[in-house]
Design a protein around this motif. Structure first.
Motif, PDB file in Angstrom:
ATOM      1  N   UNK A 101       0.858  -1.176   0.000  1.00  0.00           N
ATOM      2  CA  UNK A 101       0.000   0.000   0.000  1.00  0.00           C
ATOM      3  C   UNK A 101       0.892   1.223   0.000  1.00  0.00           C
ATOM      4  N   UNK A 102       0.674   2.077  -0.980  1.00  0.00           N
ATOM      5  CA  UNK A 102       1.444   3.312  -1.090  1.00  0.00           C
ATOM      6  C   UNK A 102       0.577   4.479  -0.640  1.00  0.00           C
ATOM      7  N   UNK A 146      -4.888  -8.246  -4.931  1.00  0.00           N
ATOM      8  CA  UNK A 146      -5.444  -7.191  -4.077  1.00  0.00           C
ATOM      9  C   UNK A 146      -5.438  -5.828  -4.766  1.00  0.00           C
ATOM     10  N   UNK A 147      -4.903  -5.772  -5.959  1.00  0.00           N
ATOM     11  CA  UNK A 147      -4.827  -4.535  -6.720  1.00  0.00           C
ATOM     12  C   UNK A 147      -4.080  -4.802  -8.019  1.00  0.00           C
ATOM     13  N   UNK A 166       3.366  -2.969 -13.310  1.00  0.00           N
ATOM     14  CA  UNK A 166       3.420  -2.592 -14.725  1.00  0.00           C
ATOM     15  C   UNK A 166       2.098  -1.986 -15.190  1.00  0.00           C
ATOM     16  N   UNK A 167       0.982  -2.568 -14.746  1.00  0.00           N
ATOM     17  CA  UNK A 167      -0.324  -2.032 -15.117  1.00  0.00           C
ATOM     18  C   UNK A 167      -0.513  -0.623 -14.549  1.00  0.00           C
ATOM     19  N   UNK A 168      -0.045  -0.406 -13.324  1.00  0.00           N
ATOM     20  CA  UNK A 168      -0.142   0.917 -12.709  1.00  0.00           C
ATOM     21  C   UNK A 168       0.694   1.927 -13.499  1.00  0.00           C
ATOM     22  N   UNK A 224      -4.361   6.673  -0.948  1.00  0.00           N
ATOM     23  CA  UNK A 224      -3.785   5.362  -0.770  1.00  0.00           C
ATOM     24  C   UNK A 224      -3.988   4.552  -2.038  1.00  0.00           C
ATOM     25  N   UNK A 225      -2.972   3.795  -2.410  1.00  0.00           N
ATOM     26  CA  UNK A 225      -3.047   2.966  -3.609  1.00  0.00           C
ATOM     27  C   UNK A 225      -2.487   1.590  -3.277  1.00  0.00           C
ATOM     28  N   UNK A 226      -3.279   0.549  -3.508  1.00  0.00           N
ATOM     29  CA  UNK A 226      -2.808  -0.813  -3.293  1.00  0.00           C
ATOM     30  C   UNK A 226      -2.332  -1.378  -4.620  1.00  0.00           C
ATOM     31  N   UNK A 227      -1.114  -1.880  -4.622  1.00  0.00           N
ATOM     32  CA  UNK A 227      -0.509  -2.472  -5.811  1.00  0.00           C
ATOM     33  C   UNK A 227      -0.056  -3.869  -5.432  1.00  0.00           C
ATOM     34  N   UNK A 228      -0.330  -4.852  -6.295  1.00  0.00           N
ATOM     35  CA  UNK A 228      -0.045  -6.236  -5.979  1.00  0.00           C
ATOM     36  C   UNK A 228       0.592  -6.927  -7.179  1.00  0.00           C
TER      37      UNK A 228
END
Length: 132
Positions: free
Chosen positions: A17-18, A33-34, A38-40, A24-28
């Motif tokens: 979680x950033x 979970x997000x 690369x997609x982000x 807040x942004x969850x990246x997985x």
């Protein structure tokens, strides 16, 4: 003091979680979970390019481009690193190809993510006017 400060935390597994300002942004990495990193990055690139495209239009005398949508897709190499990015930009305004080419050139100069990426990852851009 830095211009941008973020904090990224992972309690376990591959999700993090950033905290970016108040957001807040969850990246997985596993897309459970997000979205994956690369997609982000591709979404971030498109999210930067779209307002740059709109500003580029304004700088070329096109103050109302109407609705704009970027459909982005990307390729990964054998190491799951980004190897190519493409934008298909759909614009409500129906301008000529030369006008869109000028706007794209300005957007490439304006977009900070475009400037930050290595040249091989600059998006291939295709614009479709009269789209909505």
């Amino acid at each position: 003091m830095s211009d941008i400060e973020t904090s990224t935390v992972s309690e376990e597994g591959f999700a993090s979680t950033s905290q970016v300002g108040d957001f807040e942004l969850t990246i997985d990495a596993t897309d459970e979970q997000g979205p994956n990193p690369n997609a982000v990055l591709v979404a971030d690139y498109a999210s930067c390019f779209l307002p740059a495209f709109r500003v580029g239009g304004q700088q070329r005398g096109h103050d109302d481009l109407g609705k704009i949508q970027i459909d982005a897709d990307a390729d990964l190499d054998g190491d799951d690193d980004l190897s190519g990015v493409r934008f298909s930009i759909h614009v409500e305004a129906d301008l000529g190809d030369d006008e869109f080419d000028e706007i794209v050139a300005r957007a490439e100069d304006i977009c900070h993510v475009h400037a930050a990426l290595r040249e091989e990852l600059h998006a291939e851009v295709d614009v479709h006017g009269g789209a909505f």
